[in-house]
Write a protein that holds these residues in place. Sequence first.
Motif, PDB file in Angstrom:
ATOM      1  N   PRO A 253     -35.813   6.424   3.142  1.00 62.01           N
ATOM      2  CA  PRO A 253     -34.925   6.060   2.032  1.00 62.01           C
ATOM      3  C   PRO A 253     -35.675   5.917   0.712  1.00 62.01           C
ATOM      4  O   PRO A 253     -35.190   6.353  -0.336  1.00 62.01           O
ATOM      5  CB  PRO A 253     -34.327   4.716   2.482  1.00 62.01           C
ATOM      6  CG  PRO A 253     -34.406   4.745   3.963  1.00 62.01           C
ATOM      7  CD  PRO A 253     -35.686   5.472   4.266  1.00 62.01           C
ATOM      8  N   PHE A 256     -36.806   9.534  -0.526  1.00 62.09           N
ATOM      9  CA  PHE A 256     -35.697  10.336  -1.037  1.00 62.09           C
ATOM     10  C   PHE A 256     -35.144   9.755  -2.327  1.00 62.09           C
ATOM     11  O   PHE A 256     -34.771  10.495  -3.247  1.00 62.09           O
ATOM     12  CB  PHE A 256     -34.598  10.423   0.025  1.00 62.09           C
ATOM     13  CG  PHE A 256     -33.661  11.581  -0.172  1.00 62.09           C
ATOM     14  CD1 PHE A 256     -34.151  12.865  -0.351  1.00 62.09           C
ATOM     15  CD2 PHE A 256     -32.289  11.393  -0.153  1.00 62.09           C
ATOM     16  CE1 PHE A 256     -33.289  13.941  -0.520  1.00 62.09           C
ATOM     17  CE2 PHE A 256     -31.418  12.455  -0.327  1.00 62.09           C
ATOM     18  CZ  PHE A 256     -31.922  13.739  -0.507  1.00 62.09           C
ATOM     19  N   PHE A 257     -35.116   8.421  -2.431  1.00 63.44           N
ATOM     20  CA  PHE A 257     -34.617   7.791  -3.647  1.00 63.44           C
ATOM     21  C   PHE A 257     -35.450   8.187  -4.854  1.00 63.44           C
ATOM     22  O   PHE A 257     -34.902   8.542  -5.911  1.00 63.44           O
ATOM     23  CB  PHE A 257     -34.613   6.271  -3.480  1.00 63.44           C
ATOM     24  CG  PHE A 257     -34.072   5.544  -4.673  1.00 63.44           C
ATOM     25  CD1 PHE A 257     -32.714   5.375  -4.839  1.00 63.44           C
ATOM     26  CD2 PHE A 257     -34.921   5.044  -5.647  1.00 63.44           C
ATOM     27  CE1 PHE A 257     -32.206   4.712  -5.949  1.00 63.44           C
ATOM     28  CE2 PHE A 257     -34.429   4.379  -6.751  1.00 63.44           C
ATOM     29  CZ  PHE A 257     -33.063   4.213  -6.901  1.00 63.44           C
ATOM     30  N   ILE A 317     -29.529  11.574   5.106  1.00 64.77           N
ATOM     31  CA  ILE A 317     -30.613  11.933   4.189  1.00 64.77           C
ATOM     32  C   ILE A 317     -31.304  13.213   4.642  1.00 64.77           C
ATOM     33  O   ILE A 317     -31.536  14.140   3.847  1.00 64.77           O
ATOM     34  CB  ILE A 317     -31.645  10.787   4.092  1.00 64.77           C
ATOM     35  CG1 ILE A 317     -31.072   9.615   3.304  1.00 64.77           C
ATOM     36  CG2 ILE A 317     -32.942  11.276   3.422  1.00 64.77           C
ATOM     37  CD1 ILE A 317     -31.957   8.389   3.303  1.00 64.77           C
ATOM     38  N   VAL A 347     -28.625   7.979   0.519  1.00 66.22           N
ATOM     39  CA  VAL A 347     -29.774   7.103   0.291  1.00 66.22           C
ATOM     40  C   VAL A 347     -29.355   5.642   0.110  1.00 66.22           C
ATOM     41  O   VAL A 347     -30.094   4.727   0.481  1.00 66.22           O
ATOM     42  CB  VAL A 347     -30.596   7.594  -0.925  1.00 66.22           C
ATOM     43  CG1 VAL A 347     -29.978   7.163  -2.245  1.00 66.22           C
ATOM     44  CG2 VAL A 347     -32.028   7.115  -0.834  1.00 66.22           C
ATOM     45  N   TRP A 351     -30.333   1.818   2.114  1.00 66.72           N
ATOM     46  CA  TRP A 351     -30.833   0.932   1.052  1.00 66.72           C
ATOM     47  C   TRP A 351     -30.036  -0.361   1.043  1.00 66.72           C
ATOM     48  O   TRP A 351     -30.595  -1.462   0.948  1.00 66.72           O
ATOM     49  CB  TRP A 351     -30.709   1.650  -0.297  1.00 66.72           C
ATOM     50  CG  TRP A 351     -31.469   1.033  -1.413  1.00 66.72           C
ATOM     51  CD1 TRP A 351     -31.118  -0.052  -2.148  1.00 66.72           C
ATOM     52  CD2 TRP A 351     -32.728   1.469  -1.933  1.00 66.72           C
ATOM     53  NE1 TRP A 351     -32.062  -0.320  -3.101  1.00 66.72           N
ATOM     54  CE2 TRP A 351     -33.075   0.602  -2.993  1.00 66.72           C
ATOM     55  CE3 TRP A 351     -33.600   2.512  -1.625  1.00 66.72           C
ATOM     56  CZ2 TRP A 351     -34.246   0.736  -3.734  1.00 66.72           C
ATOM     57  CZ3 TRP A 351     -34.763   2.653  -2.358  1.00 66.72           C
ATOM     58  CH2 TRP A 351     -35.081   1.772  -3.396  1.00 66.72           C
TER      59      TRP A 351
END
Length: 450
Positions: A253, A256-257, A317, A347, A351
């Motif tokens: 996460p 990818f964020f 994701i 994402v 999160w």
Amino acid sequence: MSAVVPQPSGGSSPRKVAIASLIGTTIEWYDFFIYSTAAVLVFNQLFFPGFDPTTGTLLAFSTFAAGFVARPVGAIVFGHFGDRAGRKPMMVLTILIMGIATVAIGLLPTYDVIGVFAPVLLVILRLCQGFALGGEWGGAVLMATEHSPQGRRAFFGSWPQAGVAVGLILAMTLYIPLESMSPDAFMAWGWRVPFMLSAVLVITGLVIRVKVAESPEFDRVKANHSVVRMPVIEVLRTHPKQVFLVAGASLVPGIFFYLITVYNFVYAGKSEEFDSTSMLVLVIITSAVGFFVNPAAGAMADKYGAQRVYLWGLVLIVVVAFPLYFALDGGSYGLIPVCYFAATIAVYIPWALSPAYFSTAFDAKVRYSGLSLATTLGNLLGSAIAPLIAGALFAATKASVSTSIYVFVAGAVSITCALALGRVIRNKALRAGKGSDGNVQEFAAPTYSE
């Protein structure tokens, strides 16, 4: 022997605490994101002018990564005092440090004025930002989750995470009118405006956080005389598996964020159709969607189980990463927004659930240290180097699929760790007599036995 957790005092209802955590986290992440945006748009030219554009950008990303290096140190220091002195004082102190460092960056002379001292001071101030953020997140999410009512831990824990979206929106919205300035004016003083405005936001955040009551679960730890002398050492002695599993579960996460909010501006710079301003607008709009995904994911986790919903986000994701970079390569106005909306939803699901899911892995007396150390370790191994790795992979392969494969591999690690973490949490709950069917949701808001 079980003890009753004190109810929130001082009029701090779960809703008020969640809002306070949201606002404070918004300010912290606003400060953090204006730096990441400036690293892409400004710092490569003003602080590393002696290098070619590609190298200068990589060096700017390196200063961005420096903040993550300081996060574990902040996690250890603020985790120690958060488990000994309380969550609330650390929330106040971290926002103050972050604000001072951010305003100082806005006042910093550039390379043309003080030479090599400019990038050195930039890195030092970035380290201060990372140090503060390493301790801030743990305090904010624990205040929200530890004030939450029974069975609503994931929902209330998601609100500090929603502050990430709001902070990002504020930071990037400010850069849109600034980018319309003449290049000379923007480079001379325009980029400094968001950093200077942080002073107003920090004062607001301090006033809000000072009025919030201490966590009732920490009050209970004090009442039971269970405060640990060295929380970090204790958590590594008693919860080592949880620390590494939480770090691994949080890996993809974070990666990818920061790819979709920081690194992907590199693609916009290479496209003739989809420029950096278009990317800014897209990230702002999709972040607004991400804000609403947070409480929705929290509510779903309270109903279906935190682990289950968290895993849904991880799988999404991995799936979205391939069409996203295919679309960015093509510079398509139609496909890029669709993929970005899907990526944002993907994402923000894990999160949003990180506070509720991960906090159940640690006992209250070492929770601040354990949660902060584990997540900052995951950030150091993932988020901090994600733009650098993605940039290096693309430079070596000239193919965006290499970035997608990078996300896929990290996703496999996170899914494996999340599954293993769920087993650890279930076993912990069963040993304490708090569950029997293996559903993480059942003990999402446990009462703790010492």
